[in-house]
Design a protein around this motif. Structure first.
Motif: not given
Length: 562
Positions: A435-461
């Protein structure tokens, strides 16, 4: 979240008042132009006034289900359109059409906007070692409303162990989200304190001695506290800990974190309601507590103590865990549930709490009473108080409140309040080394991006491994020239990705600027950040993100001890 010209998530028309308590209604010209804007006719709307260079933005993200209606102030140095001076040039009786000029933000200007609200915190080391399960966190906000209705908070608990982090999404104004972001962590911290510490704090107040610090806040300079209401807020908090002292005789030393989180959420919401009913002799404070109560906010809060992770969620913000698998790939684990019409259990809960004859009216068009999208929230007393209480408070309140159309509006089919609760749903997760990180975000993020894309982008960053993955075109027919462009962009990205020193900033860059291939398109990003107030809210919501990075070595040590 809502497609109606009214306050966020509240589907009722709002007319202007002498003092706009809830100034989120869509401007009248925008209401008239909205259908044309969606049909890519903006340039025709402006007629001889200006050009529009944003046609392709009319096709929204596949994850953005509905158009946004809140607004954000355009950057001072951004130009969305230019006057059509000289559109037709008359020279010697002949007319020449000038070529439209495109105005884009430069990369430094884009970075300046994206980084304006970013904040990072690294947990300090002791003897060269980090003994905390949290390495640190990055946070950021990007407004769509003016002013922004989202809030964020982060603090270290000083009298107990652990760290608190949360995002708060306001609607019908920012008053409630501001109050909750200031107060909720204190209520949680007090709920976690042992009986002896509560007695020590109360005795210090009684004798006038300095109080023990409860929280160490980690705040961006823009994350302010309301100094005018500090005494009122303190008195309400003190009443709460006095009741905890009376209820707890000190015999039990075990504190249930889940119960403490639930009690803190519910008590704060109760105090918000009570303060509005009682009022205040100070006219400013009296108006403030009423604004807080009549607006609303959702909350998603994480408490991290060693390997024990608790997430308390009220509303539709989300907590997402980033897990790195053995092969290096990333997977997303959801640690919260949305409290809206897409949640079958929430629909059943609401129907069970009200008479059967209200089964068809309690939720209409996926909204609470046909108006509110989240089914749990702080404030929003219009969905909690009786009609008589609402009328009595409004009539005895200041003129600004009494003259406001929204506050006087009674929801339809309003028979058996309360219809809304602030009680959170608490999820527990025991951290593992993967378990490497936790993303807390308001719905403005989740309405534009799929959860798997969010985790992949942060993980790769965070790992810098993005360039090793093959390019995915998602079923699109790509020409050789387009593929060459993607490869060139990826090569440039390897040197430019680390211009973001903040994981939340990097995620916002993708949320706003991603193209159909999942890569950041600078032209699109520039256009989205250049949108004027009356258009920005149509394309997205406020976005607030906190990325918490875990210390795998410490988490692994806990696991080995067990």
């Amino acid at each position: 979240m809502c497609v109606c010209p009214g306050p966020r998530r509240i589907g009722i028309p709002v007319r202007s008042s002498s003092l706009p308590l809830f100034s989120d209604a869509m401007p009248a010209p925008t209401q008239l132009f909205f259908p044309l804007i969606r049909n890519c006719e903006l340039s025709r709307i402006y007629g001889t006034a200006c050009y529009c260079h944003h046609r392709h933005l009319c096709c929204s993200s596949p994850y953005l289900a509905q158009s946004r209606l809140r607004c954000t102030p355009p950057p001072a140095y951004a130009t969305f359109c230019r006057p059509k001076e000289g559109w037709w040039q008359h020279t010697q009786g002949r007319r020449y059409a000038s070529t439209p000029q495109k105005f884009y933000l430069t990369p430094p200007q884009v970075n300046s906007i994206l980084k304006a609200n970013e904040y990072s915190f690294k947990v300090p080391e002791f003897d060269g070692k980090n003994v905390s399960s949290v390495l640190g966190f990055d946070s950021n906000q990007l407004p769509a409303n003016a002013p922004i209705e989202d809030r964020r908070s982060a603090a270290t608990c000083l009298q107990t162990r652990g760290m608190l982090l949360g995002v708060f999404d306001g609607h019908a104004g920012c008053a409630c989200s501001q109050a909750v972001s200031e107060r909720l962590f204190y209520y949680i911290a007090v709920s976690l304190l042992p009986h002896e510490t509560l007695l020590e704090i109360e005795n210090a107040v009684e004798s006038g001695r300095a109080l023990l610090p409860i929280l160490q806040w980690h705040k961006h300079p823009n994350d302010y506290f309301s100094k005018e209401a500090s005494k009122l807020y303190f008195n309400s908090l003190r009443t709460y800990w006095q009741e905890l002292i009376d209820l707890n005789t000190g015999e039990s030393t075990d504190i249930d974190v889940k119960e403490a989180l639930i009690n803190a959420f519910k008590r704060l919401d109760n105090d918000i309601s009570l303060e509005a009913q009682v009022g205040d002799p100070n006219s400013f404070l009296n108006y403030l507590v009423l604004r807080v109560a009549f607006s609303g906010a959702t909350a998603c809060v994480a408490h991290v103590d060693g390997v024990d992770l608790h997430v308390a969620n009220t509303g539709d913000s989300r907590a997402m865990l980033g897990v790195q698998e053995e092969d290096g790939s990333w997977s997303a684990v959801t640690l919260s549930n949305d409290h809206n019409a897409q949640n079958e259990r929430e629909l059943e809960r609401l129907k069970l709490e009200h008479p059967k004859n209200e089964a068809k009216s309690v939720v209409k068009q996926d909204r609470l009473l046909g108006l509110l999208m989240p089914f749990r929230a702080f404030g929003d007393v219009k969905f909690k108080w009786s009609i008589d209480l609402q009328k009595r408070v409004i009539e005895s309140g200041p003129d600004q409140l009494n003259d406001n159309e929204y506050t006087k509006f009674i929801p339809p089919n309003y028979y058996t309040p309360p219809y809304l609760t602030a009680e959170p749903e608490v999820t527990y997760h025991r951290l593992r080394p993967q378990d490497k990180f936790l993303v807390l975000a308001t719905d403005g993020l989740w309405e534009t991006m799929h959860r798997q894309d969010v985790v992949r982008i942060v993980g790769e960053y965070l790992t810098g491994m993005h360039h090793q993955q093959p390019i995915a075109v998602g079923g699109y027919k790509v020409t050789l020239g387009q593929m060459h462009g993607l490869l060139t962009e990826r090569r440039a990205k390897m040197s430019s990705v680390f211009e973001d020193q903040n994981a939340a900033t990097h995620l916002i860059r993708h949320a706003v600027g991603n193209n159909e291939f999942g890569t950041v398109d600078h032209e699109r990003l520039s256009k989205m950040l250049s949108l004027p107030e009356e258009l920005a809210r149509m394309y997205r919501d406020d976005i607030t993100i906190i990325v918490v990075q875990f210390n795998s070595h410490v988490v692994g040590a806990y696991q080995n001890q067990d």
